[in-house]
Design an enzyme around this catalytic site. Structure first.
Site, PDB file in Angstrom:
ATOM      1  CD  GLU A   1      -2.956  -1.530   2.352  1.00  0.00           C
ATOM      2  OE1 GLU A   1      -2.873  -0.333   3.089  1.00  0.00           O
ATOM      3  OE2 GLU A   1      -3.743  -2.193   2.257  1.00  0.00           O
TER       4      GLU A   1
ATOM      5  CD  GLU B   1      -3.637  -6.136   3.809  1.00  0.00           C
ATOM      6  OE1 GLU B   1      -4.445  -5.402   4.091  1.00  0.00           O
ATOM      7  OE2 GLU B   1      -2.271  -5.956   3.661  1.00  0.00           O
TER       8      GLU B   1
END
Ligand code: IFM
Length: 446
Positions: free
Chosen positions: A164, A352
């Site tokens: 991220e 995720e």
């Protein structure tokens, strides 16, 4: 029955700072998260990751739980300052030894290691010299990556350069809500650019060292939908998409920032250098897979926020998790199709996906997290639909195997399939653990 392909990877995910603890043991250096969490006022419940789930000491028990769950892969991150306390130079052999023990345990359990190089815990020593705003960190990252590829290369199934990068750049350097806690949009743009360059360097080193396994990056992606049909809201949604999604996808797959965002930021008075020809080639090297972290969509309208001029909207009648994130499984389906059609990655892993709820053990000690089960089931169904339509999704990782330190929220938020009692470090599998166990065993959704 909706069956998943034979070789589909079912996994779980974690990150070093969120679970390991042992923040200053066996020669580990300080990370920016140690510094950030130790600074009063930064973490909502006043806690730190000093001990967290004590995974540094309890990893064997945790791997046994994963084995019981039946996963074929475990995604974890390596703490950079645990292996290189100053960020570069002297190697901490005891730090490397911890990850060697963990990888050995996983091998014994028949679980494939999936390793993230950077899940936000930069060595503080590098931050003190400019952190991700500085080219020194970009170079240090390439050397850190080389060390890990050379040490663990052939034992790791998938490597992920960054987790991220959007969070590191914008919440970390513009919103100030995660480490290092800066509030400067110009700095955030520079960081985003440097993270992409660092990713490119690591991929180049990977191809040079040429270990077994594959390499990719994990982006937090999310469809951005306009709150109304109004033109200004539609423009706001497209801008938000540029900010969150295309700002990373375009460089990685096309070698350049999206033109509309370059123009927009320039008009706002920010400097964002387009990549040079050499940099384009570096950043857009072919990846073996794209990792997507998906939790929810964003619904936005034109708003007062000074840079992006957008505002998040909460819709009436929708279900939201304990993080305040809308439950929107269709977004996963939409995203997978969009990425497949617009960017054509060789493969996709959902690195995720998970649900946050305020779980409490009942009198008999069990944890009945029906909402998490419904969330996982709906997302697996969306995923299955995309796969059956030809999208190249090869794996799915639940965030997270166990409750852990949820950054700014400390221990007040729970995402685990396993409940952690932080006072005793007792682990209790929740009902969702057994749901996921059944899906894995049957390799199908009932
Ligand atoms: O806990 C985080 C993780 O570190 C990164 N992705 C989102 C998760 C839930 O907020």
């Amino acid at each position: 029955m909706r069956a998943f392909p034979e070789d589909f990877l079912f996994g779980v995910a974690t990150a070093s700072y969120q679970i390991e603890g042992a923040w200053n043991e066996d020669g580990k250096g300080e990370s920016i998260w140690d510094r950030f969490a130790h600074t009063p006022g930064n973490i909502l419940d006043g806690t730190t990751g000093d001990v967290a789930c004590d995974h540094y000491h309890c990893f064997a028990e945790d791997v046994a739980l994963m084995q019981e769950l039946g996963v074929s892969a475990y995604r974890f991150s390596i703490s950079w300052p645990r292996v290189l306390p100053s960020g570069k130079g002297a190697v901490n052999e005891k730090g490397l030894a911890f990850y060697r023990r963990l990888i050995e345990k996983l091998k014994e359990a028949g679980i494939k290691p999936v390793v993230t190089l950077y899940h936000w815990d930069l060595p503080q020593a590098l931050q003190d010299r400019g952190g991700w705003e500085s080219e020194e960190t970009v170079e240090a990252f390439a050397e850190y990556a080389r060390l890990l590829f050379a040490t663990f290369g052939d034992d790791v199934h998938l490597w992920i350069t960054h987790n991220e990068p959007w969070v590191v750049a914008f919440p970390g350097h513009y919103e100030g809500r995660v480490a290092p806690g800066k509030r400067d949009f110009q700095a955030a743009l520079r960081v985003a650019r440097n993270l992409l360059l660092a990713h490119g360097h690591a991929v180049r080193v990977f191809r040079e060292v040429n270990p077994k396994g594959a390499i990719g990056i994990a982006l937090n992606l999310s469809p951005a939908h306009p709150a109304t049909e109004k033109e200004e809201d539609q423009e706001a949604a497209w801008r938000f998409d540029g900010y969150l999604n295309r700002f990373f996808l375009d460089p990685l797959f096309r070698g350049q920032f999206p033109e509309d965002m370059l123009t927009f930021y320039r008009k706002k008075g920010f400097i964002l250098e387009p990549f040079t020809k050499e940099e384009r080639a570096l950043v857009a090297q072919p990846l073996d897979f794209l990792g997507i972290n998906y939790y929810s969509r964003h619904v936005v309208r034109k708003g007062e926020e000074p840079v992006l001029e957008t505002e998040a909207v909460r819709l009436p009648g929708k279900k939201y998790s304990d993080m305040g994130w809308e439950v929107y499984p269709e977004g996963l389906y939409e995203l997978i199709h969009r990425v497949t059609e617009d960017y054509a990655p060789r493969a996709i892993h959902i690195t995720e996906n998970g649900y946050c709820s305020p779980d409490v053990p009942s009198c008999d000690g069990s944890i009945d997290d029906e909402e998490r089960i419904a969330y996982l089931e709906a997302h697996l169904e969306a995923l299955h639909r995309a796969i059956s339509e030809g999208c190249p999704v090869r794996g799915y990782f639940v965030w997270s195997i166990m409750d852990n330190f949820e950054w700014t929220f400390g221990f007040s938020k729970r995402f685990g399939l396993v409940y952690v009692d932080y006072a005793t470090q007792q682990r209790i599998p929740k009902k969702s653990f057994f749901f996921y166990q059944r899906v894995i065993r049957e390799r199908a959704l009932a």
